[in-house]
Each structure stands twice: as C-alpha cells, then as structure tokens.
Design a protein around this motif. Structure first.
Motif, mmCIF file in Angstrom:
data_model
loop_
_atom_site.group_PDB
_atom_site.id
_atom_site.type_symbol
_atom_site.label_atom_id
_atom_site.label_comp_id
_atom_site.label_asym_id
_atom_site.label_seq_id
_atom_site.Cartn_x
_atom_site.Cartn_y
_atom_site.Cartn_z
ATOM 1 N N GLY A 118 0.836 -1.191 0.000
ATOM 2 C CA GLY A 118 0.000 0.000 0.000
ATOM 3 C C GLY A 118 0.870 1.239 0.000
ATOM 4 O O GLY A 118 1.983 1.221 0.527
ATOM 5 N N VAL A 119 0.370 2.307 -0.603
ATOM 6 C CA VAL A 119 1.081 3.579 -0.639
ATOM 7 C C VAL A 119 0.145 4.648 -0.086
ATOM 8 O O VAL A 119 -1.044 4.678 -0.419
ATOM 9 N N GLY A 120 0.711 5.510 0.765
ATOM 10 C CA GLY A 120 -0.098 6.576 1.341
ATOM 11 C C GLY A 120 0.620 7.903 1.343
ATOM 12 O O GLY A 120 1.848 7.964 1.307
ATOM 13 N N THR A 121 -0.159 8.979 1.355
ATOM 14 C CA THR A 121 0.397 10.307 1.552
ATOM 15 C C THR A 121 0.173 10.667 3.016
ATOM 16 O O THR A 121 -0.890 10.372 3.589
ATOM 17 N N ALA A 122 1.179 11.281 3.614
ATOM 18 C CA ALA A 122 1.139 11.541 5.047
ATOM 19 C C ALA A 122 1.437 13.008 5.345
ATOM 20 O O ALA A 122 2.260 13.630 4.673
ATOM 21 N N LEU A 123 0.777 13.509 6.374
ATOM 22 C CA LEU A 123 0.964 14.880 6.823
ATOM 23 C C LEU A 123 0.943 14.910 8.338
ATOM 24 O O LEU A 123 -0.002 14.425 8.961
ATOM 25 N N ALA A 124 1.992 15.498 8.930
ATOM 26 C CA ALA A 124 2.013 15.788 10.362
ATOM 27 C C ALA A 124 1.913 17.297 10.501
ATOM 28 O O ALA A 124 2.670 18.031 9.859
ATOM 29 N N SER A 125 0.977 17.750 11.327
ATOM 30 C CA SER A 125 0.812 19.192 11.502
ATOM 31 C C SER A 125 0.641 19.534 12.971
ATOM 32 O O SER A 125 0.277 18.689 13.792
ATOM 33 N N VAL A 126 0.925 20.803 13.282
ATOM 34 C CA VAL A 126 0.750 21.338 14.629
ATOM 35 C C VAL A 126 -0.095 22.600 14.486
ATOM 36 O O VAL A 126 0.303 23.533 13.778
ATOM 37 N N ASN A 127 -1.264 22.602 15.112
ATOM 38 C CA ASN A 127 -2.182 23.753 15.016
ATOM 39 C C ASN A 127 -2.436 24.165 13.572
ATOM 40 O O ASN A 127 -2.440 25.351 13.241
ATOM 41 N N GLY A 128 -2.593 23.195 12.689
ATOM 42 C CA GLY A 128 -2.879 23.471 11.293
ATOM 43 C C GLY A 128 -1.661 23.833 10.452
ATOM 44 O O GLY A 128 -1.772 24.004 9.242
ATOM 45 N N GLU A 129 -0.492 23.924 11.068
ATOM 46 C CA GLU A 129 0.739 24.253 10.345
ATOM 47 C C GLU A 129 1.492 22.971 9.995
ATOM 48 O O GLU A 129 1.755 22.137 10.870
ATOM 49 N N ARG A 130 1.839 22.812 8.714
ATOM 50 C CA ARG A 130 2.553 21.614 8.274
ATOM 51 C C ARG A 130 3.900 21.492 8.978
ATOM 52 O O ARG A 130 4.680 22.432 8.992
ATOM 53 N N ALA A 131 4.137 20.289 9.507
ATOM 54 C CA ALA A 131 5.442 19.999 10.110
ATOM 55 C C ALA A 131 6.227 19.048 9.209
ATOM 56 O O ALA A 131 7.405 19.258 8.954
ATOM 57 N N VAL A 132 5.560 17.994 8.724
ATOM 58 C CA VAL A 132 6.216 16.991 7.888
ATOM 59 C C VAL A 132 5.207 16.500 6.843
ATOM 60 O O VAL A 132 4.039 16.263 7.160
ATOM 61 N N THR A 133 5.684 16.326 5.613
ATOM 62 C CA THR A 133 4.899 15.669 4.581
ATOM 63 C C THR A 133 5.755 14.551 3.982
ATOM 64 O O THR A 133 6.983 14.659 3.945
ATOM 65 N N ALA A 134 5.103 13.472 3.535
ATOM 66 C CA ALA A 134 5.844 12.347 2.981
ATOM 67 C C ALA A 134 4.894 11.442 2.215
ATOM 68 O O ALA A 134 3.675 11.480 2.398
ATOM 69 N N GLU A 135 5.483 10.615 1.379
ATOM 70 C CA GLU A 135 4.767 9.513 0.745
ATOM 71 C C GLU A 135 5.380 8.237 1.325
ATOM 72 O O GLU A 135 6.598 8.085 1.364
ATOM 73 N N MET A 136 4.524 7.327 1.779
ATOM 74 C CA MET A 136 4.993 6.125 2.464
ATOM 75 C C MET A 136 4.500 4.868 1.767
ATOM 76 O O MET A 136 3.361 4.815 1.319
ATOM 77 N N THR A 137 5.368 3.865 1.732
ATOM 78 C CA THR A 137 4.996 2.560 1.208
ATOM 79 C C THR A 137 4.959 1.561 2.361
ATOM 80 O O THR A 137 5.869 1.541 3.196
ATOM 81 N N PHE A 138 3.894 0.776 2.396
ATOM 82 C CA PHE A 138 3.703 -0.246 3.433
ATOM 83 C C PHE A 138 3.701 -1.615 2.792
ATOM 84 O O PHE A 138 3.141 -1.796 1.708
ATOM 85 N N VAL A 139 4.298 -2.580 3.476
ATOM 86 C CA VAL A 139 4.235 -3.976 3.037
ATOM 87 C C VAL A 139 3.504 -4.736 4.137
ATOM 88 O O VAL A 139 3.905 -4.715 5.304
ATOM 89 N N ILE A 140 2.431 -5.409 3.755
ATOM 90 C CA ILE A 140 1.597 -6.120 4.715
ATOM 91 C C ILE A 140 2.007 -7.581 4.733
ATOM 92 O O ILE A 140 2.100 -8.235 3.704
ATOM 93 N N SER A 141 2.257 -8.066 5.944
ATOM 94 C CA SER A 141 2.735 -9.455 6.083
ATOM 95 C C SER A 141 1.974 -10.148 7.199
ATOM 96 O O SER A 141 1.606 -9.580 8.167
#
Length: 141
Positions: A118-141
């Motif tokens: 699976g692939v996801g887009t990710a956002l970490a924010s503080v009070n609506g302000e972007r802290a980190v953005t990334a695209e992540m790949t997951f392998v399910i086992s």
C-alpha cells in the motif's frame, strides 16, 4: 470512527516506548486515518536529542505517521491480525520543528494498494501548520 489506546494496541504490535500515537480521531478502514500524538518534555528521546533545544526527531515523526497509516491499512477485514512494515519513504519534507508541548495531528491517506503493498500520503501538523509531509509505502505481512 475513533480509537483509544487499547483499540490501537489491538491493531499494532508496538508498545511503549515505541507506540507513538495516543489516539485515532478519524478512521475510514483501508482509506484514511487521523491520529494524535501529544509531545511532552518527558519523552525519552529529548534527553539526548538537542538537550539545550529539545526537538522531536524527524524519523520518529515519520514513524508516528507510519503507525497511523498502518492502522488505516490493518483495519480492513482481510488485513486483521497482520503487520504493516515500512517499505519505503519518498518526498519527505520537514517544514517546522516539533517541540515539547506541541500536539501533532497525523494524517495518512492510502492512495493505492496492490496485493500486499500500500502507498499513502502523510501529513504531520501542529495547530494546522505543516510539520512533515511524505509519501509512504507499506508492506503487509
């Protein structure tokens, strides 16, 4: 749908001190999850990570985002009881420091799945302000 710590522990194998999310506020199984991490000065990593200016390590923010994404992926019936591992991280951008007292809102939207990946887009924010953005790949086992 929201989840407390006990429900999160029923989905993820992580435990203290490496369970980095406090709750899930929104969950659309297989599609999206929004979680929260309250960052306190008592976090073990602050003792050695910029002691004079405590900053949450970026890799731990990425791990918290991955845990939220894993909850989204593993909450689908066919994935219950499985584990989601990091398969990769792309296009990471650190936009602001995360410090004690911040409350991280962690969002991961699963944009595609194929087989056990699976692939996801990710956002970490503080009070609506972007802290980190990334695209992540997951392998399910």
């Amino acid at each position: 749908m929201s989840l407390g710590i006990k429900e999160i522990e029923a989905i993820l194998p992580h435990r203290h001190p490496f369970l980095l999310i406090d709750r899930i506020d929104e969950l659309e199984p297989g599609m999206r999850a929004v979680g929260v991490k309250a960052v306190t000065f008592h976090e073990e990593f602050f003792a050695g990570h910029f002691p004079g200016e405590p900053v949450m390590p970026g890799v731990l923010i990425l791990e918290a985002l991955a845990q939220v994404g894993a909850v989204a992926i593993l909450s689908v019936e066919e994935n219950k009881g499985k584990t989601a591992f990091f398969g990769g991280v792309d296009n990471v951008r650190f936009r602001r420091k995360v410090v004690p007292g911040d409350v991280l809102t962690l969002t991961c939207e699963i944009i595609r799945t194929r087989g056990n990946v699976g692939v996801g887009t990710a956002l970490a924010s503080v009070n609506g302000e972007r802290a980190v953005t990334a695209e992540m790949t997951f392998v399910i086992s």
